[in-house]
Design a protein around this motif. Structure first.
Motif, PDB file in Angstrom:
ATOM      1  N   GLU A  53      -3.070  -8.590  -2.166  1.00  0.00           N
ATOM      2  CA  GLU A  53      -3.752  -7.386  -1.691  1.00  0.00           C
ATOM      3  C   GLU A  53      -5.191  -7.358  -2.185  1.00  0.00           C
ATOM      4  O   GLU A  53      -6.103  -6.916  -1.466  1.00  0.00           O
ATOM      5  CB  GLU A  53      -2.999  -6.137  -2.158  1.00  0.00           C
ATOM      6  N   THR A 104       0.819  -1.210   0.000  1.00  0.00           N
ATOM      7  CA  THR A 104       0.000   0.000   0.000  1.00  0.00           C
ATOM      8  C   THR A 104       0.858   1.268   0.000  1.00  0.00           C
ATOM      9  O   THR A 104       0.442   2.298  -0.531  1.00  0.00           O
ATOM     10  CB  THR A 104      -0.955   0.019   1.206  1.00  0.00           C
ATOM     11  N   GLN A 136      -8.486  -6.878   0.096  1.00  0.00           N
ATOM     12  CA  GLN A 136      -9.481  -5.828  -0.130  1.00  0.00           C
ATOM     13  C   GLN A 136     -10.868  -6.423  -0.333  1.00  0.00           C
ATOM     14  O   GLN A 136     -11.872  -5.854   0.117  1.00  0.00           O
ATOM     15  CB  GLN A 136      -9.071  -4.995  -1.351  1.00  0.00           C
TER      16      GLN A 136
END
Length: 318
Positions: free
Chosen positions: A238, A172, A242
């Protein structure tokens, strides 16, 4: 009037003078390094740049592919002053982008150390036995006590909790990095060998490689030896986080609480997005120069990393 022989000698003399001048002024035509724009860390760009203000950059930072790599170093607050400074003087002089994660947020000089565990749920941080050291570290920092006094085996229990949050935070904070290279404070990297290896690989493919170890049914990249995750693989993991949100975090925190090793947990998580370990031993190496067996198992294989390397050994090898 000069004879033909005399004219040849004059021409040779003139040629010699011209060659000497070219040699003296070669730097005008062949500079040793190309300048890169400096990067100033900020809240919007938290990834640390190793460029020094007002100083020329070393050649190792301008090697092809250097800008594509994010080096992520994991350490602990009880050993940070013992093992980390040597990396500032060696590896981090060459890496344009790096992050340092620990179990306590702090600054060492102008280097920021991130707390890998700050977003772990309070259920574990306040109650799990593994976090007894974490709670002590916060207390000692508030009271200005010597953090090294807390050094002991409890750091190993806490260490495994850093891996999954560290992967999430690194992606991120630097989502466009082509390669995420995870090492520990006693890992030594051959920066040039690493870049030459990555040059042969495609970061757009979901790749995960390291020194292979096995626990149960899981083959994983050993954390201390260092492991590498491509952008495509990090993006897939990721994406799963999410999509599942809180359920993802709760699931892997529970698994971590019941498991021994964070590097093994990383492999299990990547398998869920169909990314399996690509064995890279002995390129990724778990020994030191002093402890490796110099046999045909390793002969003619370049070393990309070493493990269990002391600060003075890191400096010597560098």
């Amino acid at each position: 009037m000069l004879s033909p022989r005399g004219m040849n000698i004059s021409r040779l003399s003139l040629l010699f003078v011209l060659l000497a001048l070219l040699y003296l002024f070669r730097e005008l035509w062949f500079p040793s390094a190309f300048p890169l724009p400096s990067v100033t860390p900020s809240k919007s760009n938290p990834v640390k740049s190793s460029a020094s203000k007002g100083s020329s950059q070393p050649e190792c930072r301008t090697l092809p592919g250097a800008e594509d790599v994010l080096v992520v170093l994991k350490t602990g607050a009880t050993e940070i002053y013992e093992k980390l400074p040597e990396h500032f003087l060696t590896l981090f002089e060459c890496t344009p982008n790096y992050l340092i994660f620990s179990d306590l947020e702090q600054d060492i000089g102008d280097h920021h150390i991130y707390d890998a565990l700050d977003e772990v749920s309070s259920e574990h941080k306040e109650n799990h036995a593994d976090f007894e050291l974490y709670r002590k570290l916060q207390q000692y920092q508030r009271e200005g006590q010597n953090l090294k006094a807390l050094k002991g085996n409890s750091g190993w229990n806490l260490d495994k909790w850093k891996f999954m949050p560290m992967l999430h935070k690194a992606y991120t904070m630097k989502p466009k990095a082509k390669w995420f290279v995870y090492i520990e404070a006693d890992t030594s990297i051959s920066w040039l060998n690493l870049l030459l290896l990555l040059k042969r690989l495609d970061s757009n493919k979901p790749l995960y490689f390291g020194a292979q170890n096995v626990i149960g049914e899981t083959t994983f990249g050993h954390g201390g030896s260092g492991f590498v995750v491509s952008n495509a693989a990090a993006k897939k993991l990721e994406g799963l986080q999410q999509r599942d949100g809180k359920a993802f975090v709760e699931k892997w925190e529970k698994i971590t609480s019941e498991s021994c090793c964070g590097d093994e947990i990383v492999a299990r998580a990547l398998v869920e997005v169909n990314v399996h370990l690509m064995p890279a031993w002995p390129l990724i190496q778990g020994e030191t120069v002093a402890t490796i067996d110099w046999t045909q198992r390793h002969w003619c294989t370049p070393a990309v990393t070493w493990h269990h390397v002391s600060p003075n050994e890191i400096d010597t090898m560098w």
